[in-house]
Design an enzyme around this catalytic site. Sequence first.
Site, short mmCIF file in Angstrom:
data_model
loop_
_atom_site.label_atom_id
_atom_site.label_comp_id
_atom_site.label_asym_id
_atom_site.label_seq_id
_atom_site.Cartn_x
_atom_site.Cartn_y
_atom_site.Cartn_z
N SER A 1 -9.90 2.44 2.68
CA SER A 1 -8.94 3.09 1.81
C SER A 1 -8.00 2.13 1.09
CB SER A 1 -8.10 4.06 2.64
OG SER A 1 -7.30 3.36 3.57
N SER A 51 -10.43 0.33 6.97
CA SER A 51 -9.76 0.40 5.66
C SER A 51 -9.12 -0.90 5.18
CB SER A 51 -8.71 1.50 5.67
OG SER A 51 -9.32 2.76 5.54
N LYS A 73 0.85 -1.20 0.00
CA LYS A 73 0.00 0.00 0.00
C LYS A 73 0.89 1.24 0.00
CE LYS A 73 -3.96 2.05 2.52
NZ LYS A 73 -4.88 1.91 3.67
#
EC number: 6.3.5.7
Lengths: 493, 489
Positions: free
Chosen positions: A159, A183, A78
């Site tokens: 997210s 998330s 990420k």
Amino acid sequence: MTDLTNLTVAQIRDGHRAGDFSAVEVAGAFSANVAGAKALNAFIVETPEHALEAAKAADADRAAGTLKPLSGVPIGMKDLFATKGVQTTAASHMLEGFVPRYESTVSQKLWDAGAGMLGKLNLDQFAMGSSNETSWFGNVISPWKRNDGGNAALAPGGSSGGSSAAIAARLCPAATGTDTGGSIRQPAAFTGISGIKPTYGRCSRWGIVAFASSLDQAGPMARDVKDCAIMLETMAGFDPKDATSLDLPVPNWEAALSSDLKGKTVGIPREYRLEGIDPDIDAMWDAGIAMLKDAGAEVVEISLPHTKYALPAYYIIAPAEASSNLARYDGVRYGLRDLPEKAGLQDMYAATRAEGFGPEVKRRIMIGTYVLSAGFYDAYYTQAQKVRTLISRDFSAAFEACDVILAPTAPSAAFGLGEKTADPLAMYLNDVFAVPASLAGLPAMSVPAALNREGLPLGLQIIGKAFDEQGVLNAGLAIEERAGFTARAEKWW
Amino acid sequence: MTDYRIKGETGEWEVVVGLEVHAQVTSNAKLFSGAATAFGAEPNTQVSLVDAAMPGMLPVPNRECIRQAVRTGMAIDAVINKYSRFDRKNYFYADLPQGYQISQLYHPLVGEGSLTIEPDEKAGIDGEKVIGVERIHVEQDAGKLMHDQHPTMSYVDLNRSGVALMEIVSKPDMRSPAEAGAYLRKLRAILRYVGSCDGNMEEGSMRADVNVSVRKPGDALGTRTETKNVNSVRFVMQAIEYEAQRQVEVLESGGTVDQETRLFNPDSGTTRTMRSKEDAHDYRYFPDPDLLPLELDDAFLDECRASLPELPDAKRARYEAAGISAYNAGVLTAEVENARWFDALLETGAEPKAAANWVTSELFGALNRLGKDIGDCPVTPAQAGELLGLIADGTISGSIAKQVFEIMLETGDGAAKIVEDKGLRQTSDTGAIEAVIAEVLANNPNQLEQYRGGKEALFGFFVGQTMKAMQGKANPQVVNELLKKALSQ
């Protein structure tokens, strides 16, 4: 030969160890998938060379008999984790082009364990969002489509939307995520994969671009529960560079995995039954309860009375911390600088921040600034902290009567891109089931449990006691074995 | 107590002063990062990723800084809070990379304490006075802006960014510039004894925010102003004097004092408005979520307490009990280096009173003349002890000792060696002394006659003549005895 990109982390690790294939082949196969999936926009930066180098090292280690826990496994990172020498943006214009000279603790642990990096995964800007629509680098498109014959582009969740989409589309077998208020779990649920947010403090936050420090927690996302256990074992561990890091040994979660829940009690929180919720969600939840009973668990109803205050409290605490955490992006030392002609310092701040932050980030900075302001602090921030304490107490009381809690991960399946962007509150409601565990710092995971009537995946959430990732993983495994979730997105990209 | 009053047109005004002292904690590393803290390093060479607020960097408290603040608190008999926590003070400025300063607003490390200032008649402080300390908290320093490096731009040096400060907040207990000066000097002495701050105001390791208000004696407190960052004792006193006078003039001309932040101009000794209350920042303090509350256990506190040295008040009392005059005890304890040197001298077995007299007059006089501190004193306590020993056992007289000390300063030789080499040993040889006395009496018949005629004050003259003739080497006591005998014959 089988398609290597259909293998799980465990299968890659074990197959590589057994000599069934080389790590270089694995890295090549995944990198090819990554390169062929631009339409998903899951990656901000692709790093096939990083994956290849790690693969070569893994093959050499195999020859030398010095294999590491993740040798031969390429993963996605990420883009909230600082990676040395590789652009790290938090999906923001503010940090576009920023190349750290340091490596986050979690990513370093993964590289040290032999993993390679396929690339930096897209996300909501500064991890603020539930649909991956706030990224400066464009939306991530879920590989999933509804079965209604339409072609609506769906949200991969957020997210960690790049992570979820990439795993669901077989661009990587596993990825890192971060979870501040859902998330990891919500995108996992939206894309039919697994993801665990461990107890707050398990994974070091050092080198992770901060959103809300008291809530941010890294965790793995992967295709199944076992892979999550494997990944988490490497990612977790005490870090003296993070003052909130847990100074506890990392258990051998993978070895202790067991779907036998005899003697365990599962709590079903009354307050999570929402009026007017999608009946598919309730049906999945009921099915999940049956699965855990089948695994030997006793099921009891529990009460988490302050649940309805969790979301409002979260949307005070998280923005408050964010408003302060993001103050460092001021154009002075790194990242974007907008210095208009003859501008002074304040003008530079204003121009840089106006240009560098997207609308959702600005909204949260403003909310956070407001709730911390003199005259409002007690009414908002202090009150929210009290709610947070009450929510923790709710969980403590509930865990007197049960070992884990079962609930839906999200109140709906994936929605279409653009469907909720006009209404921030509707968007925030997506995290209604995820946020309480975040506020209490508890381990929680999502496992895929069913398809809804539109053919989209739904996830079940298991929330555990602090430090009891094992209990969470085991319950997740029990569901995984019984749900028989094998559906995958049909390739259209 | 002080009776410092400003005489205005409407009568006398009393000044009320409180000081917030920022003291840089003596530590090799910053409060939340491992970066070094040496003064005077090249710009931006002592900056860690944390100090520069790089993305994803986290603060980790430096135990040594906490320890120093706790020890400081103990030295002023303050309440040590076993539970404290850090808050963020948010504001934007180029010298503040994080966009917030980590400080302690709600739960400071150290609670109420006090220190005592000494009487100083010259300064109008006619008795001891206890000054309350409200709290001590620890916080980060900011970086430094440099405006003189480029015609249109300002540069930032982050070496100081993140350095640990103690903010020591007094109660508004001071009533004159002199009391404020005495408080600052006493506080500095304590910090230096404890070793928690070098107290060096020129290098900025200690600076004060000066809160001043005025009122008619007996009235409620007036509105105060805060003059920021004053960096010497003298400037603090000047700032108070100016500010109090200014406020009296404002009030007497029918105005009101604005609660505001002011700046001191050391060149003119005046203050001016920096920002008014209306422009005051809203710092949006809140608990720093990167840091857990600081919880101190008894073992840590015990270690802090055990590591405290003897403090100025205790040392002073000990000196006085040993027969040293109150004045000398005050002089000797004012600076920790002097006190340490003197203690080392006492350890050689020197008689305290004589040693104190010698140090405050001979040694300090010499250092003053040479322009040196006790830190680079050419004579060690052991050497001084040897010299004092020679006086005490009668080997040399006080006046010879002065000569010997001069030679010691020049050559670095030991006192005994100098006495031997130069033949300065005083004599108690009665035969030799009697011979010289006989000569002196013979050479001064007039004086002898006057003495015998009742002018006994002339005894000193004969002593002086005898000593002079013996080049100071005669034992004065023996000279006295023999002279008396000779004169009475």
